[in-house]
Design a protein around this motif. Structure first.
Motif, PDB file in Angstrom:
ATOM      1  N   VAL A  37      37.123  26.925  39.579  1.00  0.00           N
ATOM      2  CA  VAL A  37      37.337  27.226  40.984  1.00  0.00           C
ATOM      3  C   VAL A  37      36.592  26.187  41.816  1.00  0.00           C
ATOM      4  O   VAL A  37      35.384  26.019  41.669  1.00  0.00           O
ATOM      5  N   VAL A  38      37.315  25.499  42.681  1.00  0.00           N
ATOM      6  CA  VAL A  38      36.749  24.397  43.452  1.00  0.00           C
ATOM      7  C   VAL A  38      36.000  24.895  44.682  1.00  0.00           C
ATOM      8  O   VAL A  38      34.939  24.388  45.009  1.00  0.00           O
ATOM      9  N   ASP A  39      36.524  25.892  45.344  1.00  0.00           N
ATOM     10  CA  ASP A  39      35.939  26.327  46.618  1.00  0.00           C
ATOM     11  C   ASP A  39      35.330  27.723  46.536  1.00  0.00           C
ATOM     12  O   ASP A  39      35.425  28.509  47.466  1.00  0.00           O
ATOM     13  N   SER A  40      34.685  28.032  45.453  1.00  0.00           N
ATOM     14  CA  SER A  40      34.097  29.356  45.264  1.00  0.00           C
ATOM     15  C   SER A  40      32.965  29.594  46.262  1.00  0.00           C
ATOM     16  O   SER A  40      32.114  28.733  46.459  1.00  0.00           O
ATOM     17  N   PRO A  41      32.922  30.774  46.856  1.00  0.00           N
ATOM     18  CA  PRO A  41      31.829  31.096  47.762  1.00  0.00           C
ATOM     19  C   PRO A  41      30.566  31.555  47.015  1.00  0.00           C
ATOM     20  O   PRO A  41      29.534  31.787  47.635  1.00  0.00           O
ATOM     21  N   ASN A  42      30.661  31.668  45.703  1.00  0.00           N
ATOM     22  CA  ASN A  42      29.556  32.169  44.895  1.00  0.00           C
ATOM     23  C   ASN A  42      28.594  31.062  44.500  1.00  0.00           C
ATOM     24  O   ASN A  42      28.971  29.910  44.383  1.00  0.00           O
ATOM     25  N   GLU A  43      27.358  31.456  44.245  1.00  0.00           N
ATOM     26  CA  GLU A  43      26.405  30.519  43.652  1.00  0.00           C
ATOM     27  C   GLU A  43      26.790  30.342  42.192  1.00  0.00           C
ATOM     28  O   GLU A  43      27.333  31.241  41.567  1.00  0.00           O
ATOM     29  N   GLY A  44      26.498  29.197  41.629  1.00  0.00           N
ATOM     30  CA  GLY A  44      26.879  28.924  40.249  1.00  0.00           C
ATOM     31  C   GLY A  44      28.245  28.277  40.187  1.00  0.00           C
ATOM     32  O   GLY A  44      28.792  27.810  41.183  1.00  0.00           O
ATOM     33  N   VAL A  45      28.805  28.265  38.999  1.00  0.00           N
ATOM     34  CA  VAL A  45      30.107  27.642  38.750  1.00  0.00           C
ATOM     35  C   VAL A  45      31.075  28.732  38.323  1.00  0.00           C
ATOM     36  O   VAL A  45      30.779  29.525  37.425  1.00  0.00           O
ATOM     37  N   THR A  46      32.239  28.767  38.971  1.00  0.00           N
ATOM     38  CA  THR A  46      33.230  29.804  38.690  1.00  0.00           C
ATOM     39  C   THR A  46      34.396  29.215  37.916  1.00  0.00           C
ATOM     40  O   THR A  46      34.948  28.179  38.290  1.00  0.00           O
ATOM     41  N   PHE A  47      34.766  29.894  36.826  1.00  0.00           N
ATOM     42  CA  PHE A  47      35.900  29.514  35.997  1.00  0.00           C
ATOM     43  C   PHE A  47      36.853  30.698  35.873  1.00  0.00           C
ATOM     44  O   PHE A  47      36.434  31.850  35.971  1.00  0.00           O
ATOM     45  N   CYS A  48      38.108  30.398  35.599  1.00  0.00           N
ATOM     46  CA  CYS A  48      39.094  31.416  35.247  1.00  0.00           C
ATOM     47  C   CYS A  48      39.745  31.006  33.927  1.00  0.00           C
ATOM     48  O   CYS A  48      40.255  29.893  33.819  1.00  0.00           O
ATOM     49  N   ALA A  49      39.681  31.897  32.957  1.00  0.00           N
ATOM     50  CA  ALA A  49      40.407  31.714  31.705  1.00  0.00           C
ATOM     51  C   ALA A  49      41.613  32.641  31.773  1.00  0.00           C
ATOM     52  O   ALA A  49      41.462  33.837  32.023  1.00  0.00           O
ATOM     53  N   GLN A  50      42.799  32.083  31.580  1.00  0.00           N
ATOM     54  CA  GLN A  50      44.024  32.864  31.716  1.00  0.00           C
ATOM     55  C   GLN A  50      44.828  32.809  30.427  1.00  0.00           C
ATOM     56  O   GLN A  50      44.963  31.746  29.819  1.00  0.00           O
ATOM     57  N   TYR A  51      45.357  33.973  30.071  1.00  0.00           N
ATOM     58  CA  TYR A  51      46.145  34.117  28.850  1.00  0.00           C
ATOM     59  C   TYR A  51      47.431  34.873  29.189  1.00  0.00           C
ATOM     60  O   TYR A  51      47.391  35.869  29.910  1.00  0.00           O
ATOM     61  N   VAL A  52      48.554  34.416  28.650  1.00  0.00           N
ATOM     62  CA  VAL A  52      49.842  35.040  28.917  1.00  0.00           C
ATOM     63  C   VAL A  52      50.293  35.818  27.689  1.00  0.00           C
ATOM     64  O   VAL A  52      50.380  35.259  26.581  1.00  0.00           O
ATOM     65  N   ALA A  53      50.578  37.123  27.912  1.00  0.00           N
ATOM     66  CA  ALA A  53      51.115  37.995  26.861  1.00  0.00           C
ATOM     67  C   ALA A  53      52.564  38.317  27.201  1.00  0.00           C
ATOM     68  O   ALA A  53      52.890  38.562  28.369  1.00  0.00           O
ATOM     69  N   GLU A  54      53.401  38.346  26.190  1.00  0.00           N
ATOM     70  CA  GLU A  54      54.812  38.649  26.438  1.00  0.00           C
ATOM     71  C   GLU A  54      55.027  40.114  26.770  1.00  0.00           C
ATOM     72  O   GLU A  54      55.898  40.452  27.565  1.00  0.00           O
ATOM     73  N   THR A  55      54.244  41.009  26.138  1.00  0.00           N
ATOM     74  CA  THR A  55      54.448  42.445  26.342  1.00  0.00           C
ATOM     75  C   THR A  55      53.111  43.131  26.623  1.00  0.00           C
ATOM     76  O   THR A  55      52.049  42.631  26.245  1.00  0.00           O
ATOM     77  N   ILE A  56      53.200  44.285  27.239  1.00  0.00           N
ATOM     78  CA  ILE A  56      51.999  45.083  27.476  1.00  0.00           C
ATOM     79  C   ILE A  56      51.404  45.543  26.149  1.00  0.00           C
ATOM     80  O   ILE A  56      50.185  45.661  26.013  1.00  0.00           O
ATOM     81  N   GLU A  57      52.240  45.732  25.149  1.00  0.00           N
ATOM     82  CA  GLU A  57      51.754  46.131  23.824  1.00  0.00           C
ATOM     83  C   GLU A  57      50.889  45.040  23.196  1.00  0.00           C
ATOM     84  O   GLU A  57      49.878  45.342  22.549  1.00  0.00           O
ATOM     85  N   ASP A  58      51.270  43.786  23.385  1.00  0.00           N
ATOM     86  CA  ASP A  58      50.443  42.681  22.881  1.00  0.00           C
ATOM     87  C   ASP A  58      49.079  42.685  23.556  1.00  0.00           C
ATOM     88  O   ASP A  58      48.048  42.538  22.897  1.00  0.00           O
ATOM     89  N   TYR A  59      49.071  42.861  24.856  1.00  0.00           N
ATOM     90  CA  TYR A  59      47.806  42.912  25.589  1.00  0.00           C
ATOM     91  C   TYR A  59      46.949  44.085  25.131  1.00  0.00           C
ATOM     92  O   TYR A  59      45.754  43.937  24.866  1.00  0.00           O
ATOM     93  N   GLU A  60      47.543  45.258  25.029  1.00  0.00           N
ATOM     94  CA  GLU A  60      46.799  46.452  24.619  1.00  0.00           C
ATOM     95  C   GLU A  60      46.263  46.310  23.197  1.00  0.00           C
ATOM     96  O   GLU A  60      45.149  46.744  22.899  1.00  0.00           O
TER      97      GLU A  60
END
Length: 100
Positions: free
Chosen positions: A44-67
């Motif tokens: 995250v480039v413009d985070s209002p938080n102190e420290g360094v903010t990251f986002c890890a994103q993962y794509v699941a095809e179905t809700i069952e895979d996520y669960e």
């Protein structure tokens, strides 16, 4: 499809170590579960938080895979994160559904 987003705010001193660990170890372990079809790591480039903010994103095809991931893999993987970076981060997780 579903997007599982993990946002982490890390102490400045832990950010480089965390990023390397994510790219070399954690993300490959998450993907090896077979529950996600793709992933992305963002800073995250413009985070209002102190420290360094990251986002890890993962794509699941179905809700069952996520669960299944949450029930069978997430606890151990999150435990490893906490052991390595205890008291040096905060995290929150969201699940989003793609709208066609």
């Amino acid at each position: 499809m579903y997007l599982y987003n993990v946002t982490l705010i890390l102490d400045d001193a832990a950010a480089d170590e965390w990023q390397q660990w994510m790219q070399e170890s954690h993300i490959p372990e998450v993907m090896a579960t077979g529950k996600f079809i793709s992933n992305r790591l963002l800073r995250v480039v413009d985070s209002p938080n102190e420290g360094v903010t990251f986002c890890a994103q993962y794509v699941a095809e179905t809700i069952e895979d996520y669960e299944s991931y949450q029930a069978n893999f997430a606890p151990a993987l999150q435990h490893e994160l906490n052991e390595r970076f205890k008291d040096r981060y905060v995290a929150f997780r969201t699940l989003m559904e793609y709208i066609d």
